[in-house]
Design an enzyme around this catalytic site. Sequence first.
Site, PDB file in Angstrom:
ATOM      1  N   SER A   1       0.840  -1.111   0.135  1.00 43.44           N
ATOM      2  CA  SER A   1      -0.105   0.001  -0.060  1.00 43.44           C
ATOM      3  C   SER A   1       0.718   1.296  -0.007  1.00 43.44           C
ATOM      4  O   SER A   1       2.021   1.286   0.484  1.00 43.44           O
ATOM      5  CB  SER A   1      -0.918   0.043   1.120  1.00 43.44           C
ATOM      6  OG  SER A   1      -1.506   1.290   1.693  1.00 43.44           O
TER       7      SER A   1
ATOM      8  N   TYR B   1      -0.944  -0.121   9.928  1.00 49.89           N
ATOM      9  CA  TYR B   1      -1.174  -0.970   8.761  1.00 49.89           C
ATOM     10  C   TYR B   1       0.047  -0.539   7.748  1.00 49.89           C
ATOM     11  O   TYR B   1       0.255  -1.591   7.185  1.00 49.89           O
ATOM     12  CB  TYR B   1      -2.540  -0.006   8.145  1.00 49.89           C
ATOM     13  CG  TYR B   1      -2.859  -0.494   6.941  1.00 49.89           C
ATOM     14  CD1 TYR B   1      -3.433  -1.674   6.523  1.00 49.89           C
ATOM     15  CD2 TYR B   1      -2.661   0.222   5.699  1.00 49.89           C
ATOM     16  CE1 TYR B   1      -3.898  -2.060   5.561  1.00 49.89           C
ATOM     17  CE2 TYR B   1      -3.055  -0.167   4.268  1.00 49.89           C
ATOM     18  CZ  TYR B   1      -3.551  -1.551   4.079  1.00 49.89           C
ATOM     19  OH  TYR B   1      -4.203  -1.890   3.010  1.00 49.89           O
TER      20      TYR B   1
ATOM     21  N   LYS C   1       2.660  -3.595   6.291  1.00 47.70           N
ATOM     22  CA  LYS C   1       2.861  -3.573   4.868  1.00 47.70           C
ATOM     23  C   LYS C   1       4.147  -3.524   4.460  1.00 47.70           C
ATOM     24  O   LYS C   1       4.925  -4.560   3.382  1.00 47.70           O
ATOM     25  CB  LYS C   1       1.983  -2.604   3.925  1.00 47.70           C
ATOM     26  CG  LYS C   1       0.329  -2.658   3.809  1.00 47.70           C
ATOM     27  CD  LYS C   1      -0.054  -4.046   3.279  1.00 47.70           C
ATOM     28  CE  LYS C   1      -1.701  -4.384   3.167  1.00 47.70           C
ATOM     29  NZ  LYS C   1      -1.697  -5.513   2.742  1.00 47.70           N
TER      30      LYS C   1
END
Lengths: 336, 336
Positions: free
Chosen positions: B128, B156, B160
């Site tokens: 991402s 998050y 990633k």
Amino acid sequence: MQILITGGGGFLGARLARTLLAQGELSLAGQPRKRIETITLTDRAAPPDDLKNDPRVRVVVGDLNDVLASKQVPAAGTDCVFHLAAAVSGECEADFDLGMRSNFAATHALLEACRALGNKPTVVFSSSVAVFGKRPGFEMPDPIQDDTLPTPQSSYGTQKAIGELMMADYGRKGFIRARSVRLMTVSVRPGRPNGAASSFFSGMIREPLAGVRAQVPVGPEVDHPILSPSRTIAAIIRCAEATDAEWGPLTGLNLPALRCSVGEMAKALERVAGPEATALLDWVPDPNILKLVNTWPGNVKSARANALGLTANADFDEVIREYIRENPQAVKLKVR
Amino acid sequence: MQILITGGGGFLGARLARTLLAQGELSLAGQPRKRIETITLTDRAAPPDDLKNDPRVRVVVGDLNDVLASKQVPAAGTDCVFHLAAAVSGECEADFDLGMRSNFAATHALLEACRALGNKPTVVFSSSVAVFGKRPGFEMPDPIQDDTLPTPQSSYGTQKAIGELMMADYGRKGFIRARSVRLMTVSVRPGRPNGAASSFFSGMIREPLAGVRAQVPVGPEVDHPILSPSRTIAAIIRCAEATDAEWGPLTGLNLPALRCSVGEMAKALERVAGPEATALLDWVPDPNILKLVNTWPGNVKSARANALGLTANADFDEVIREYIRENPQAVKLKVR
């Protein structure tokens, strides 16, 4: 103050413990200096007797994953953790699962345990210059800076880079105070060779000084970033002391590095201990070691460490003379 | 050919499956195109009926960690894995343990399972743009390039970035063929809002077109990188097809991004559906969403993706018109 050192039975861990015990107190992140009550040393092997016999030292022998799972470490109220335990580069390249267990899983488990302490301990994580690696067919930035993209070309370097990312997020969330410190190759290490691909950077000096032959598995042109043991330990402590503002971003910080070619290291050895020393070097390329060493950068800059007042050795002669001064019993050749 | 799609019940996973089933065959890493025999979709919820009813589709419902532990996936002989399953940004920031389990532990377990297949499957990992983050007090490079240092400012994004590092090392070791693809914000997503901090980038278009009020939780000046669903799916497939030489380094690749401000998105909505549409927008700042969105970069370059022939949407009008063309039943306002 309570301190935990993982890898506390190893060369750096034991030396760090001795240095901390000698100074007797420590300032964390700019807070007032506090007396060191306990240092817990955990490692797969027990530390040397001088440490074991210090009343302030607690020893926990075992695999780091196991002693974390059984909650033997960290003790409640631990203020500061120096996480030095790791499987080394050559081992991790030969045994992928070992590295994932010893470096990846254990670092995650340690950070979870530090988070569970609930007191936001300072965690100094020994990352490595091995997070940087030349990818076949691609340019690597030259010089390497603190904020160069890590592109590790070893499982060891990958596991250290992942550790840095975990550290930064545990720090950002306020679970710990994060200090990821990229160690340069520490030379000259006393004692025996280990499984690190960089082990020969110490061996090619240590063994000839002891009158023993040593293999140099790479060519004289190989450039490498070096920092001596005393400067490495002082730097690790300075990183624990740094305030958040001094420290800056939560990403990894490059320790200062003396850029030195292997040929120049041999010349320094000859200046210090004469041609009798360099005559003991066998220049025999080792493909397994070359494979890792050739991916590592020679030219590493350390702007953030410099701003903390940390500097590299002036030259490799200084590195050798530090070893001789500290390990006189291990030196058999006549030194000039 | 056998394919596994994690997150196969979600919007992107289901759309990817439909696209692959429609084309009927796939070329992996420059090898000849092969017929797609089976696509396994795994997710916590079952996929839509059209997929469930396709004889080539196998459905495995469950938490990814569980279905991996019970060896329901990946099936022996799996040639290609599209790893799209993830807990989203807002969820991971609110529940740290959820993110570590769903993104960090599950990705590691999946890579171990792919390694155990023994046939070097191609693994396309949906990373991402959230691996990039503005650190308070520090400059972020502008524009972001493929090789900019990730400094994630969310759990998050951290998870990633760790996934990318694992992918690169599993790829370097030859356990898998690694394709880490950094998705931009996919807009306009059909259906319901989700827990992603970026969810409103779809909602602020989708809801007004349906005649429903929508909140815009950030200011019009916020710049963001967008790619439409059709281009995102085409790009994911192109990344699986790319030869190793085309792909280049094993580090993450930025998908193409349309740089667009939230104000410009609203203007495009007005051009397409009139002031009736923008009158349905409530500009109400949300501190929790702002906290994440403000760390994300607006200006993202995609040199590697461009070299694969992938390009961004020409403008945000195109993005909106793609949604209207593909979801006519969801559009109640009159479109110009």
